[in-house]
Design a protein around this motif. Structure first.
Motif, PDB file in Angstrom:
ATOM      1  N   LEU A 130      13.486  -1.634  -3.910  1.00  0.00           N
ATOM      2  CA  LEU A 130      14.589  -0.947  -3.224  1.00  0.00           C
ATOM      3  C   LEU A 130      14.284   0.465  -3.521  1.00  0.00           C
ATOM      4  CD1 LEU A 130      17.579  -3.307  -4.453  1.00  0.00           C
ATOM      5  CD2 LEU A 130      16.502  -3.236  -2.260  1.00  0.00           C
ATOM      6  N   GLY A 131      13.813   0.699  -4.611  1.00  0.00           N
ATOM      7  CA  GLY A 131      13.871   2.308  -4.830  1.00  0.00           C
ATOM      8  C   GLY A 131      12.806   2.476  -6.144  1.00  0.00           C
ATOM      9  N   ILE A 132      12.601   3.701  -6.233  1.00  0.00           N
ATOM     10  CA  ILE A 132      11.355   4.152  -7.432  1.00  0.00           C
ATOM     11  C   ILE A 132      12.130   5.395  -8.116  1.00  0.00           C
ATOM     12  CG2 ILE A 132       9.268   4.803  -8.041  1.00  0.00           C
ATOM     13  CD1 ILE A 132       8.231   3.869  -5.353  1.00  0.00           C
ATOM     14  N   LEU A 133      12.244   5.474  -9.337  1.00  0.00           N
ATOM     15  CA  LEU A 133      12.723   6.330 -10.426  1.00  0.00           C
ATOM     16  C   LEU A 133      11.819   7.048 -11.027  1.00  0.00           C
ATOM     17  CD1 LEU A 133      15.215   4.079 -10.173  1.00  0.00           C
ATOM     18  CD2 LEU A 133      16.391   5.691 -11.754  1.00  0.00           C
ATOM     19  N   SER A 134      11.483   8.351 -10.962  1.00  0.00           N
ATOM     20  CA  SER A 134      10.610   9.058 -11.733  1.00  0.00           C
ATOM     21  C   SER A 134      11.337   9.674 -13.037  1.00  0.00           C
ATOM     22  CB  SER A 134       9.696  10.050 -10.947  1.00  0.00           C
ATOM     23  OG  SER A 134      10.735  10.978 -10.475  1.00  0.00           O
TER      24      SER A 134
ATOM     25  N   PRO B 268       1.011  -1.244   0.027  1.00  0.00           N
ATOM     26  CA  PRO B 268       0.034  -0.143   0.122  1.00  0.00           C
ATOM     27  C   PRO B 268       0.805   1.354  -0.079  1.00  0.00           C
ATOM     28  CG  PRO B 268      -0.936  -1.471   1.584  1.00  0.00           C
ATOM     29  CD  PRO B 268       0.395  -2.183   0.990  1.00  0.00           C
ATOM     30  N   GLU B 269       1.752   1.205   0.817  1.00  0.00           N
ATOM     31  CA  GLU B 269       2.691   2.557   0.769  1.00  0.00           C
ATOM     32  C   GLU B 269       3.457   2.884  -0.610  1.00  0.00           C
ATOM     33  OE1 GLU B 269       5.162  -0.818   3.117  1.00  0.00           O
ATOM     34  OE2 GLU B 269       3.155  -0.059   2.620  1.00  0.00           O
ATOM     35  N   ILE B 270       3.717   1.611  -1.230  1.00  0.00           N
ATOM     36  CA  ILE B 270       4.510   1.784  -2.537  1.00  0.00           C
ATOM     37  C   ILE B 270       3.332   2.068  -3.551  1.00  0.00           C
ATOM     38  CG2 ILE B 270       5.505   0.495  -4.448  1.00  0.00           C
ATOM     39  CD1 ILE B 270       7.334   0.499  -2.019  1.00  0.00           C
TER      40      ILE B 270
ATOM     41  N   ALA C 236      10.155   3.976 -12.794  1.00  0.00           N
ATOM     42  CA  ALA C 236      10.922   2.685 -13.003  1.00  0.00           C
ATOM     43  C   ALA C 236      11.132   2.275 -11.695  1.00  0.00           C
ATOM     44  CB  ALA C 236      12.364   3.048 -13.730  1.00  0.00           C
ATOM     45  N   ILE C 237      10.709   0.799 -11.448  1.00  0.00           N
ATOM     46  CA  ILE C 237      10.916   0.441  -9.987  1.00  0.00           C
ATOM     47  C   ILE C 237      12.027  -0.468  -9.954  1.00  0.00           C
ATOM     48  CG2 ILE C 237       9.659  -0.940  -8.393  1.00  0.00           C
ATOM     49  CD1 ILE C 237       7.156  -0.174  -9.583  1.00  0.00           C
ATOM     50  N   LEU C 238      13.032  -0.485  -9.058  1.00  0.00           N
ATOM     51  CA  LEU C 238      14.229  -1.222  -8.852  1.00  0.00           C
ATOM     52  C   LEU C 238      13.774  -2.135  -7.560  1.00  0.00           C
ATOM     53  CD1 LEU C 238      17.255  -1.680  -9.592  1.00  0.00           C
ATOM     54  CD2 LEU C 238      17.755  -0.221  -7.893  1.00  0.00           C
TER      55      LEU C 238
ATOM     56  N   ALA D 140       0.766   4.095  -2.919  1.00  0.00           N
ATOM     57  CA  ALA D 140       0.643   5.466  -2.786  1.00  0.00           C
ATOM     58  C   ALA D 140       1.784   6.394  -3.517  1.00  0.00           C
ATOM     59  CB  ALA D 140       0.828   5.828  -1.303  1.00  0.00           C
ATOM     60  N   LYS D 141       3.067   5.936  -3.419  1.00  0.00           N
ATOM     61  CA  LYS D 141       4.137   6.931  -4.073  1.00  0.00           C
ATOM     62  C   LYS D 141       4.024   6.645  -5.651  1.00  0.00           C
ATOM     63  CE  LYS D 141       7.334   6.369  -0.092  1.00  0.00           C
ATOM     64  NZ  LYS D 141       8.580   5.506   0.264  1.00  0.00           N
ATOM     65  N   LEU D 142       3.777   5.199  -6.164  1.00  0.00           N
ATOM     66  CA  LEU D 142       3.623   5.295  -7.647  1.00  0.00           C
ATOM     67  C   LEU D 142       2.317   6.047  -8.271  1.00  0.00           C
ATOM     68  CD1 LEU D 142       3.885   1.596  -7.830  1.00  0.00           C
ATOM     69  CD2 LEU D 142       5.746   3.152  -8.190  1.00  0.00           C
ATOM     70  N   SER D 143       1.345   6.139  -7.519  1.00  0.00           N
ATOM     71  CA  SER D 143       0.114   6.867  -7.621  1.00  0.00           C
ATOM     72  C   SER D 143       0.571   8.322  -7.729  1.00  0.00           C
ATOM     73  CB  SER D 143      -1.069   6.769  -6.969  1.00  0.00           C
ATOM     74  OG  SER D 143      -1.515   5.420  -6.941  1.00  0.00           O
ATOM     75  N   GLU D 144       1.243   8.819  -6.861  1.00  0.00           N
ATOM     76  CA  GLU D 144       1.703  10.085  -6.959  1.00  0.00           C
ATOM     77  C   GLU D 144       2.649  10.834  -8.139  1.00  0.00           C
ATOM     78  OE1 GLU D 144       4.442  13.173  -4.028  1.00  0.00           O
ATOM     79  OE2 GLU D 144       3.679  11.329  -3.230  1.00  0.00           O
ATOM     80  N   ILE D 145       3.302   9.866  -8.397  1.00  0.00           N
ATOM     81  CA  ILE D 145       4.380   9.789  -9.679  1.00  0.00           C
ATOM     82  C   ILE D 145       3.513   9.891 -10.872  1.00  0.00           C
ATOM     83  CG2 ILE D 145       6.198   9.066 -10.876  1.00  0.00           C
ATOM     84  CD1 ILE D 145       7.089   7.801  -8.467  1.00  0.00           C
ATOM     85  N   GLU D 146       2.552   8.927 -10.982  1.00  0.00           N
ATOM     86  CA  GLU D 146       1.679   8.901 -12.233  1.00  0.00           C
ATOM     87  C   GLU D 146       0.868  10.141 -12.407  1.00  0.00           C
ATOM     88  OE1 GLU D 146       0.272   4.846 -11.562  1.00  0.00           O
ATOM     89  OE2 GLU D 146       1.702   3.849 -12.754  1.00  0.00           O
TER      90      GLU D 146
END
Length: 525
Positions: free
Chosen positions: A334-338, A302-304, A319-321, A306-312
Motif C-alpha cells: 500500500l505504501g512505503i515510509l522512509s 520492479p517499480e517497488i 518500512a513497507i506497509l 526501484a523506489k526502495l533502492s532510491e530510499i536505501e
C-alpha cells in the motif's frame, strides 16, 4: 562506562539450563543467553535467535541493527525484542567496551597541560630583579663612592616598577573573562588551558548521530503505492506500530501523532523478529516491515524495487506497509515510509560560521554505515566523511588530522566518541543529549547542543589569545622603559607606582572587553 555492561551473564550449561554468573567468570567459547530488552554482557557471535540490537552506545549507529546467527554483538549494546544465544569470543577484560575505557585512559595521559610563557618567565624574572635591586643599592656606594640614600632610592624605584603585577595578571584575567563570556552563551570550558587550545583549532572532527543529526529516527517521507492517501498510510501504519517499542515503530507513531491522525486499535498483533510486524485492521490482515519481509511475502515488483533502492541509497531505513492475501483478497503493498535520522536545523549555518572562524577542514567520523555517512555529509556540506568506524578507528583519524593541522577539535555525544574526545586537542561534548561519559571526558560542553556555539567559542578563543599576547607585550614594554629610567635616575618612586598600577588596570580593562557585546566571528577583530 563500567555501568553500561551488566556485571553478570546468563551462562548456558551443557544441559540447556542457564545460571547467572559474574562476567569475569565467563570463558571464551561459552554460550550466554541475552534476553529481550537486556544489555549484552560480553562480546560474542549470535548462535541462535534474531533480534534488533541498539548499538548506539558503542558504534553510534542511530538505528538498531538486525542480528541473526553468525553476526557479532558487542558488550554494552542493548538487545531488542528477540532472545539471543551468544557464543562468547572475548573475556570481559578484552571486550570492545573495555578497550574503549583503555583508549580513554591512554589518550588522557597523552594530554600534558601547556606551560604558559608567563609562568616560566616569572620563575626567572622575580629573583633576578631582586638580586639586581640589591646590587644597585650596594655596588655604587661601596665601589664607586655613590651616595647611599640616592642609590637605595633608585633600588626601591626599580623594585616597584619591576613588580610583575600586570605581567602575571595578563593571562588569568583574560582567561576568566573568556570563560565567563562563553558560559553566558551556554558553552562551558574546563579551564584556561582548554580555552587557549580552542583559540588555536585549525580542523574539526564531528560525530554524526546526535551531533550532526538529531539522534533519533523520524519519518522523512511517505510514498503511496496505488490509489491511497498519505494520511491513510500513516493511519494503518500507526495502528500496527502502536503495539511495538521498536525505535522505528515509535518514529511512525510519533509522526502520526504530530499530524493529528487518529487510528483504530488493531488486533492479533504479532512481531516478526528481524522482519517487522503483522496485525488485523478493520477485519483485514496487514503488515509493516522491511525489504526482506516484502520479498518473503512475494509482493515486491520492479517499480517497488526501484523506489526502495532510491530510499536505501540515501542511507535511510524503510518500512513497507501492505496487506496480506486472505480469502478472495490479493495481497499488495500500500505504501512505503522512509525513516532516517534527520539533520539538525542549524548545521549548515554552523559549518559556514566554523569556516569563517578559521577552521580549514571539517571531517565526519561515524559508526554508521558509509552510505548513510556520505548522504548526511553531502546534505550538510561536510568536507570529508568516514563511516563504519569503531572507537579505535576514530582515534586513528584524529591522529592523522593532528599530524596535518596540529590543533584538532572533536565533537561527539556518545560513549563511542570518548576516546577521540580525550585524544583531540579540544574534546567538545553535546551537553544536553550527550552521555555522562562524553561530557566527563570532553574539555568543553555545549549546554544547548547548538553547533553554532562552537564557532563562537573558537572566535572568542582566538580573541582571548590576541588579548593575552597584547597584555603580556604591553606589560613587558612598560616594565622595560621604566627599568631603564630607574637605572638612569630619570623617574621617581611615585611615578613608578603610578606606572605599575596603571599598567595593571589597563591590562584588566583590556581583558574585560571580552565580556562585552556579541562575539565577532572574525578572529582578527
Amino acid at each position: 562506562m563500567l555501568k553500561l555492561a551488566p556485571q553478570t551473564a546468563l551462562l548456558r550449561g551443557a544441559d540447556g539450563a542457564s545460571k547467572e554468573v559474574p562476567v569475569a567468570e565467563v570463558a571464551v567459547d561459552a554460550e550466554i543467553i541475552v534476553r529481550s530488552g537486556s544489555s549484552v554482557p560480553l562480546d560474542g557471535v549470535v548462535v541462535t535467535g534474531e533480534s534488533a540490537v541498539n548499538q548506539a552506545p558503542i558504534t553510534g549507529e542511530s538505528v538498531p541493527v538486525e542480528k541473526k546467527s553468525g553476526d557479532t554483538v558487542f558488550a554494552g549494546t542493548i538487545n531488542g525484542e528477540g532472545s539471543l544465544t551468544v557464543r562468547v569470543t572475548k573475556r570481559a577484560s578484552d571486550s570492545t567496551l573495555a578497550r574503549i575505557i583503555k583508549l580513554v585512559e591512554e589518550a588522557e595521559e597523552q594530554k600534558a597541560p601547556t606551560q604558559r610563557f608567563v609562568d616560566k618567565f616569572a620563575a626567572i624574572y622575580t629573583p633576578a630583579v631582586f638580586v639586581v635591586a640589591l646590587l644597585v643599592a650596594l655596588v655604587p656606594p661601596l665601589l664607586m663612592g655613590g651616595a647611599w640614600p640616592e642609590w637605595a632610592y633608585r633600588a626601591l624605584v626599580l623594585l616597584v616598577i619591576a613588580c610583575p603585577c600586570a605581567l602575571v595578571i595578563a593571562t588569568p584575567v583574560s582567561i576568566v573573562s573568556g570563560l565567563t563570556a562563553l558560559a553566558r552563551r551556554g558553552v562551558l570550558i574546563k579551564g584556561g588551558v582548554h580555552l587557549e587550545a580552542v583559540g588555536k583549532l585549525r580542523a574539526l572532527a564531528v560525530d554524526k548521530t546526535g551531533t550532526i543529526t538529531q539522534g533519533k529516527p523520524q519519518v522523512t517521507g511517505v510514498i503511496p503505492v496505488g490509489d491511497i492517501s498519505e494520511e491513510e498510510i500513516m493511519r494503518l501504519a500507526a495502528a500496527i506500530d502502536a503495539h511495538s517499542e521498536h525505535p522505528l515503530a515509535k518514529a511512525v507513531v510519533a509522526a502520526a501523532q504530530a499530524k493529528k491522525i487518529s487510528w483504530s486499535e488493531s488486533s492479533q498483533y504479532q512481531s516478526v523478529t528481524g522482519r517487522g510486524a503483522t496485525a488485523v485492521i478493520d477485519g483485514h490482515p496487514h503488515f509493516i516491515g522491511n525489504h526482506k519481509m516484502a520479498h518473503e511475502l512475494g509482493l515486491c515488483r520492479p517499480e517497488i524495487e526501484a523506489k526502495l533502492s532510491e530510499i536505501e541509497g540515501k542511507g535511510q531505513s524503510l518500512a513497507i506497509l501492505g496487506h496480506t492475501s486472505h480469502g478472495n483478497c490479493a495481497g499488495k503493498i500500500l505504501g512505503i515510509l522512509s525513516i532516517g535520522d534527520t539533520m539538525r536545523p542549524e548545521v549548515s549555518n554552523a559549518l559556514t560560521l566554523l569556516h569563517d572562524a578559521g577552521i580549514e577542514k571539517v571531517v565526519m567520523l561515524s559508526g554508521d554505515n558509509q552510505r548513510t555517512a556520505d548522504a548526511i555529509a553531502r546534505q550538510a556540506g561536510i568536507d570529508e566523511a568516514y563511516g563504519d568506524l569503531m572507537p579505535e578507528q576514530k582515534i586513528e583519524h584524529i591522529k592523522r588530522l593532528m599530524a596535518e593541522h596540529h590543533y584538532v577539535g572533536m565533537i561527539g555525544d556518545g560513549v563511542n566518541d570518548a576516546p577521540a574526545l580525550a585524544l583531540a586537542s579540544v574534546g567538545i561534548a553535546m551537553g544536553a543529549i550527550g552521555s555522562d561519559t562524553a561530557i566527563e571526558t570532553a574539555d568543553m560542553a555545549l549546554m544547548k547542543d547548538d553547533l553554532t556555539r562552537v564557532a563562537e567559542a573558537i572566535s572568542l578563543g582566538r580573541r582571548t589569545l590576541k588579548i593575552i599576547q597584547f597584555n603580556v607585550g604591553f606589560a613587558l614594554v612598560v616594565k622595560t622603559i621604566f627599568l631603564v629610567l630607574a637605572f638612569t635616575g630619570h623617574t621617581s618612586l611615585w611615578l613608578a607606582i603610578l606606572a605599575d598600577t596603571g599598567a595593571t588596570l589597563l591590562v584588566i580593562m583590556n581583558a574585560l572587553r571580552l565580556l562585552g557585546g556579541k562575539t565577532n566571528l572574525n578572529p582578527s577583530a
